[in-house]
Write a protein that holds these residues in place. Structure first.
Motif, PDB file in Angstrom:
ATOM      1  N   GLU A   3      45.405  -0.764  19.345  1.00  0.00           N
ATOM      2  CA  GLU A   3      45.355   0.290  20.345  1.00  0.00           C
ATOM      3  C   GLU A   3      44.871   1.594  19.721  1.00  0.00           C
ATOM      4  O   GLU A   3      45.470   2.086  18.761  1.00  0.00           O
ATOM      5  CB  GLU A   3      46.732   0.500  20.969  1.00  0.00           C
ATOM      6  CG  GLU A   3      47.246  -0.713  21.732  1.00  0.00           C
ATOM      7  CD  GLU A   3      48.674  -0.550  22.188  1.00  0.00           C
ATOM      8  OE1 GLU A   3      48.901  -0.332  23.387  1.00  0.00           O
ATOM      9  OE2 GLU A   3      49.577  -0.629  21.330  1.00  0.00           O
ATOM     10  N   LEU A   4      43.788   2.144  20.268  1.00  0.00           N
ATOM     11  CA  LEU A   4      43.248   3.417  19.828  1.00  0.00           C
ATOM     12  C   LEU A   4      43.511   4.458  20.899  1.00  0.00           C
ATOM     13  O   LEU A   4      43.315   4.190  22.096  1.00  0.00           O
ATOM     14  CB  LEU A   4      41.739   3.330  19.581  1.00  0.00           C
ATOM     15  CG  LEU A   4      41.260   2.621  18.306  1.00  0.00           C
ATOM     16  CD1 LEU A   4      41.536   1.125  18.352  1.00  0.00           C
ATOM     17  CD2 LEU A   4      39.769   2.870  18.085  1.00  0.00           C
ATOM     18  N   SER A   5      43.961   5.639  20.480  1.00  0.00           N
ATOM     19  CA  SER A   5      44.261   6.708  21.422  1.00  0.00           C
ATOM     20  C   SER A   5      43.623   8.007  20.953  1.00  0.00           C
ATOM     21  O   SER A   5      44.027   8.576  19.929  1.00  0.00           O
ATOM     22  CB  SER A   5      45.778   6.888  21.560  1.00  0.00           C
ATOM     23  OG  SER A   5      46.086   7.952  22.423  1.00  0.00           O
ATOM     24  N   GLU A   6      42.570   8.438  21.672  1.00  0.00           N
ATOM     25  CA  GLU A   6      41.874   9.695  21.377  1.00  0.00           C
ATOM     26  C   GLU A   6      41.498   9.798  19.896  1.00  0.00           C
ATOM     27  O   GLU A   6      41.587  10.868  19.284  1.00  0.00           O
ATOM     28  CB  GLU A   6      42.729  10.900  21.788  1.00  0.00           C
ATOM     29  CG  GLU A   6      42.927  11.039  23.284  1.00  0.00           C
ATOM     30  CD  GLU A   6      41.606  11.319  24.014  1.00  0.00           C
ATOM     31  OE1 GLU A   6      40.757  12.033  23.457  1.00  0.00           O
ATOM     32  OE2 GLU A   6      41.434  10.814  25.143  1.00  0.00           O
ATOM     33  N   LEU A   7      41.033   8.718  19.321  1.00  0.00           N
ATOM     34  CA  LEU A   7      40.737   8.662  17.898  1.00  0.00           C
ATOM     35  C   LEU A   7      39.459   9.459  17.596  1.00  0.00           C
ATOM     36  O   LEU A   7      38.405   9.218  18.193  1.00  0.00           O
ATOM     37  CB  LEU A   7      40.560   7.213  17.457  1.00  0.00           C
ATOM     38  CG  LEU A   7      40.669   6.942  15.960  1.00  0.00           C
ATOM     39  CD1 LEU A   7      42.068   7.242  15.458  1.00  0.00           C
ATOM     40  CD2 LEU A   7      40.320   5.479  15.667  1.00  0.00           C
ATOM     41  N   GLU A  18      34.531  10.273  18.312  1.00  0.00           N
ATOM     42  CA  GLU A  18      35.100  11.325  19.146  1.00  0.00           C
ATOM     43  C   GLU A  18      35.878  10.756  20.331  1.00  0.00           C
ATOM     44  O   GLU A  18      35.317  10.132  21.230  1.00  0.00           O
ATOM     45  CB  GLU A  18      34.005  12.249  19.670  1.00  0.00           C
ATOM     46  CG  GLU A  18      34.533  13.435  20.465  1.00  0.00           C
ATOM     47  CD  GLU A  18      33.455  14.438  20.810  1.00  0.00           C
ATOM     48  OE1 GLU A  18      33.774  15.420  21.498  1.00  0.00           O
ATOM     49  OE2 GLU A  18      32.288  14.236  20.402  1.00  0.00           O
ATOM     50  N   GLY A  19      37.184  10.948  20.296  1.00  0.00           N
ATOM     51  CA  GLY A  19      38.043  10.647  21.444  1.00  0.00           C
ATOM     52  C   GLY A  19      38.050   9.200  21.885  1.00  0.00           C
ATOM     53  O   GLY A  19      38.178   8.930  23.089  1.00  0.00           O
ATOM     54  N   LEU A  20      37.967   8.269  20.964  1.00  0.00           N
ATOM     55  CA  LEU A  20      37.933   6.855  21.345  1.00  0.00           C
ATOM     56  C   LEU A  20      39.316   6.389  21.800  1.00  0.00           C
ATOM     57  O   LEU A  20      40.295   6.505  21.073  1.00  0.00           O
ATOM     58  CB  LEU A  20      37.474   5.981  20.182  1.00  0.00           C
ATOM     59  CG  LEU A  20      35.982   5.936  19.867  1.00  0.00           C
ATOM     60  CD1 LEU A  20      35.715   4.898  18.774  1.00  0.00           C
ATOM     61  CD2 LEU A  20      35.164   5.611  21.106  1.00  0.00           C
ATOM     62  N   THR A  21      39.347   5.829  22.993  1.00  0.00           N
ATOM     63  CA  THR A  21      40.571   5.244  23.535  1.00  0.00           C
ATOM     64  C   THR A  21      40.241   3.892  24.134  1.00  0.00           C
ATOM     65  O   THR A  21      39.469   3.802  25.092  1.00  0.00           O
ATOM     66  CB  THR A  21      41.197   6.141  24.618  1.00  0.00           C
ATOM     67  OG1 THR A  21      41.558   7.406  24.051  1.00  0.00           O
ATOM     68  CG2 THR A  21      42.442   5.488  25.206  1.00  0.00           C
ATOM     69  N   PHE A  22      40.766   2.844  23.544  1.00  0.00           N
ATOM     70  CA  PHE A  22      40.629   1.498  24.096  1.00  0.00           C
ATOM     71  C   PHE A  22      41.626   0.584  23.403  1.00  0.00           C
ATOM     72  O   PHE A  22      42.217   0.954  22.381  1.00  0.00           O
ATOM     73  CB  PHE A  22      39.194   0.951  23.963  1.00  0.00           C
ATOM     74  CG  PHE A  22      38.703   0.769  22.552  1.00  0.00           C
ATOM     75  CD1 PHE A  22      38.972  -0.395  21.835  1.00  0.00           C
ATOM     76  CD2 PHE A  22      37.933   1.748  21.941  1.00  0.00           C
ATOM     77  CE1 PHE A  22      38.507  -0.577  20.544  1.00  0.00           C
ATOM     78  CE2 PHE A  22      37.451   1.582  20.646  1.00  0.00           C
ATOM     79  CZ  PHE A  22      37.741   0.412  19.946  1.00  0.00           C
TER      80      PHE A  22
END
Length: 302
Positions: A3-7, A18-22
């Motif tokens: 889980e990625l949150s605003e990475l 920039e801002g990866l969320t998935f």
């Protein structure tokens, strides 16, 4: 699950991610796509704790990588197949990994047999071909029997038999309920392997969807039709309000209408057809259409 949150990751004034969320979920093979320089390798390195995010968070089964007590039993990864001590044999390379992660020694023989390297277990990898090095890297990823697997360009250097093998292996791992995350530039191979796609460009998320939906949303379906009397066919289609686009083989592409309608128009005008088929874009075509504005390194055609 991954889980990625605003990475986000910045190197000085350059933003790589920039801002990866998935989320990468179990039970399917998830393909990770993007042009060169899109941030795929940086993202994978942050998942494994090799690069520290500038901001945001990434979790592996709810924990950061540095919180995993024996990380190879949670997540196995192939990022750099050549990251092997040149003085150790293949067996001893795996033995060091096993001992540092609480993996029983018997597992080494199992994974060497699985990847087809049992016969060279006592040889040093510095003499291995690129394909053999890939197989050893895959063995390292599988060593801890993890529930999550991450592969970066896993088919590099593999022969056709090896490509077929790794494709089926990833599908089998997913069918066993594992999380499989794979990055590749080989679109034809990804189309045969992945069920779900995550696509990024210039560090930003462009798509997070199923393979079928990705192709459908980023392509133009059309009908391919060909007749021994192309001029009459063109006139008949145009007379029915369609816009046939001539093709080099003498046929036509027709958008916005089902194949059955094209066949009916031809029949009504007494035309013989040598081809009538509905066409859908390939994964490569859909990918190029979505990412054309996100290509950082682009060569000019001569």
């Amino acid at each position: 699950m991954i889980e990625l949150s605003e990475l986000t990751k910045r190197y000085g004034g350059k933003t790589a991610v920039e801002g990866l969320t998935f989320a990468v979920r179990p039970g399917v093979v998830t393909g990770f796509l993007g042009p060169n320089g899109a941030g795929k390798s940086t993202t994978m390195r942050m998942i494994l704790g090799l690069d520290r995010p500038t901001s945001g968070d990434v979790r592996i089964d709810g924990k950061r990588y540095d919180q995993l007590p024996e990380p190879l039993t949670y997540i196995g990864a192939l990022l750099e197949a050549r990251s092997v001590h040149p003085g150790r044999t293949a067996y001893h390379h795996l033995l060091c990994l096993a001992q540092s992660n609480g993996v029983p020694e018997r597992r080494i023989g199992e994974v060497l047999d699985l990847v087809g390297l049992s016969g060279v277990a006592r040889k040093r990898p510095k003499g291995f071909s690129l394909g053999m090095g890939q197989r050893l890297g895959i063995a390292s990823a599988l060593l801890g029997d993890p529930k999550i697997l991450m592969f970066d360009e896993p088919v590099n250097g593999l022969d056709p038999e090896g490509i077929h093998w790794i494709r089926n292996l990833m599908k089998q791992l997913a069918s066993d309920g594992r999380t499989v995350f794979v990055s590749s530039h080989l679109m034809s191979e990804m189309a045969l392997t992945a069920d779900h796609l995550v696509v990024i460009g210039q560090g930003r998320l462009l798509a997070d969807t199923s393979m079928a939906r990705f192709i459908e949303e980023n392509s133009r379906p059309y009908v391919q039709v060909r007749s021994p009397d192309p001029e009459r066919l063109r006139v008949s289609l145009a007379g029915a309000g369609l816009r046939p686009v001539p093709q080099p083989d003498g046929g036509f592409e027709v958008e916005g209408v089902p194949a059955a309608r094209v066949g009916e128009i031809a029949a009504a005008n007494g035309l013989v057809l040598h081809e009538l088929s509905r066409r859908q874009a390939s994964l490569e075509e859909a990918f190029m259409r979505l990412t054309h504005g996100s290509v950082e390194y682009q060569a000019r055609e001569g």
